[in-house]
Enzyme design. Structure first.
Site, PDB file in Angstrom:
ATOM      1  N   SER A 137       3.865   0.594   4.069  1.00 33.56           N
ATOM      2  CA  SER A 137       4.754   0.707   5.231  1.00 33.56           C
ATOM      3  C   SER A 137       5.731  -0.458   5.272  1.00 33.56           C
ATOM      4  O   SER A 137       5.310  -1.613   5.270  1.00 33.56           O
ATOM      5  CB  SER A 137       3.936   0.719   6.525  1.00 33.56           C
ATOM      6  OG  SER A 137       3.167   1.891   6.570  1.00 33.56           O
TER       7      SER A 137
ATOM      8  N   GLU B  48       7.319  -5.091   8.454  1.00 31.93           N
ATOM      9  CA  GLU B  48       5.940  -5.491   8.156  1.00 31.93           C
ATOM     10  C   GLU B  48       5.949  -6.257   6.822  1.00 31.93           C
ATOM     11  O   GLU B  48       5.228  -7.221   6.629  1.00 31.93           O
ATOM     12  CB  GLU B  48       5.045  -4.251   8.057  1.00 31.93           C
ATOM     13  CG  GLU B  48       3.592  -4.589   7.813  1.00 31.93           C
ATOM     14  CD  GLU B  48       2.696  -3.351   7.746  1.00 31.93           C
ATOM     15  OE1 GLU B  48       2.929  -2.390   8.501  1.00 31.93           O
ATOM     16  OE2 GLU B  48       1.780  -3.363   6.911  1.00 31.93           O
TER      17      GLU B  48
ATOM     18  N   ARG C  65      -1.003  -5.903  13.238  1.00 31.66           N
ATOM     19  CA  ARG C  65      -0.296  -6.521  12.093  1.00 31.66           C
ATOM     20  C   ARG C  65       0.261  -7.910  12.424  1.00 31.66           C
ATOM     21  O   ARG C  65       1.335  -8.295  11.952  1.00 31.66           O
ATOM     22  CB  ARG C  65       0.854  -5.631  11.598  1.00 31.66           C
ATOM     23  CG  ARG C  65       0.454  -4.304  11.054  1.00 31.66           C
ATOM     24  CD  ARG C  65      -0.375  -4.384   9.788  1.00 31.66           C
ATOM     25  NE  ARG C  65      -0.778  -3.068   9.396  1.00 31.66           N
ATOM     26  CZ  ARG C  65      -1.916  -2.479   9.794  1.00 31.66           C
ATOM     27  NH1 ARG C  65      -2.775  -3.136  10.554  1.00 31.66           N
ATOM     28  NH2 ARG C  65      -2.214  -1.264   9.419  1.00 31.66           N
TER      29      ARG C  65
END
Ligand SMILES: Cc1cc2nc3c(=O)[nH]c(=O)nc-3n(C[C@H](O)[C@H](O)[C@H](O)COP(=O)(O)OP(=O)(O)OC[C@H]3O[C@@H](n4cnc5c(N)ncnc54)[C@H](O)[C@@H]3O)c2cc1C
Length: 308
Positions: free
Chosen positions: A223, A294, A172
């Site tokens: 998420s 995130e 990520r």
């Protein structure tokens, strides 16, 4: 009308004033941006950047809004939604504008008899969002199939072709999260399908079903935190910190997946932030682990990260 508004209208015909950001984020949260522009062509970018620099006007770009929390106070500046949509195939390579939805990338590649994107069924967002965040699921990350991308430096307006290695990819993460460079288009390497179309459909149906079983439905950005490691998913830590189902105002930590934060109708920016800070605090206190967002949080003044 102020001078800035007039100038903005001159350089950006179609610019919207006081546009609510709520409908542009999958969280369904967000106040009004002073200026809002739907970008349809990459050619427009350099002059927009020049205009913003000249006018000292802060700007923020985004794609499908599936990984953003906008502030209830909106944004003091120009918000640019990238809606570019060119897509072309050369052999087994697919080149797509940053604004192309991943779902469209999958649909078009399947129609061309190509394979390689099946694992991304159900992955929301645009090509630009995926390239910047190294989005992925089911063992396939953007870095695994990206050949390169055209990127723009927002500080200078210069454009360059960047190969995969340029992005310094990690889980990520890409270098773009640090530099703020903007993805204009990207080229991905796929392959000729080596199995039947029916088999491909079956694979994708199973992935879709798996997602539906594991993830809650509703207004969410997926998420909220990155997984600290593959063995310690953030959802597991939040769950073990006793926060599954925790509600603040109209915001809730999903009972189904504790790393999914939900807007249960009318949640405020602050409700989500309070919940996120609580999760960070409790996970740190219990496990000594610092969760990292995130999701991109955009305050009225610009992107922020949360203190623990
Ligand atoms: C239900 C749900 C499930 C999800 N599941 C997954 C999953 O399995 N795996 C996963 O990785 N993610 C998942 N996500 C998160 C999201 O889909 C990805 O992060 C996606 O790549 C975001 O793309 P976007 O276009 O929506 O980005 P946006 O939300 O629009 O923007 C996110 C960030 O990217 C930046 N950005 C957007 N476009 C560009 C561009 N062209 N150039 C540079 N920066 C850009 C924005 O400035 C912002 O900082 C999920 C989200 C939801 C809502």
């Amino acid at each position: 009308m102020t001078k800035l508004k007039k100038e903005c209208q001159k350089y950006l015909p179609g610019v919207l004033f006081e546009e609510s950001l709520e409908k542009y984020s999958t969280f369904r949260i967000g106040g009004k941006a002073d200026f809002f522009y739907k970008l349809k062509s990459n050619k427009e970018f350099p002059s927009i950047i020049k205009f913003c620099i000249n006018e000292n006007l802060p700007f923020f770009i985004f794609g499908a809004g599936s990984n953003i929390l906008f502030s209830d106070k909106g944004f003091r500046g120009l918000v640019i939604k990238i809606e570019t949509e060119k897509l072309e195939f050369t052999g087994t390579n697919i080149k797509a504008d940053a604004g192309v939805l991943v779902s469209k990338l999958i649909k078009e590649s399947v129609a061309k008899g190509l394979s390689g994107l099946e694992k991304w069924v159900g992955l929301p967002g645009t090509v630009g969002g995926a390239v910047r965040g190294n989005a992925g699921c089911n063992g396939l990350e953007t870095r695994d199939i990206l050949i390169g991308a055209t990127i723009l430096d927002p500080k200078t307006g210069s454009i360059q072709q960047a190969k995969n290695a340029y992005f310094h990819y990690d889980y990520r993460y890409s270098k773009l999260k640090r530099t703020g460079e903007i993805v204009l288009d990207a080229t991905f390497k796929l392959e000729k399908r080596k199995f039947s179309a029916q088999k491909q459909k079956q694979i994708m149906d199973e992935i879709r079903k798996f997602r539906q079983e594991k993830q809650p439905f509703g207004s969410t950005t997926g998420s909220f935190f990155k997984n600290p490691s593959p063995d310690t998913p953030a959802g597991m830590l939040i769950d073990q910190a006793g926060l599954k189902g925790k509600t603040i105002g109209k915001a809730k930590i999903s009972e189904k997946h504790a790393n999914f934060f939900l807007n249960n109708g009318g949640a405020s920016y602050k409700d989500i932030l309070k919940l996120a800070k609580l999760a960070k605090r409790q996970v740190k206190a219990k496990f000594g682990v610092i969760l990292e967002e995130e999701v991109q949080i955009l305050s009225e003044k610009g992107p922020i990260t949360l203190a623990v």
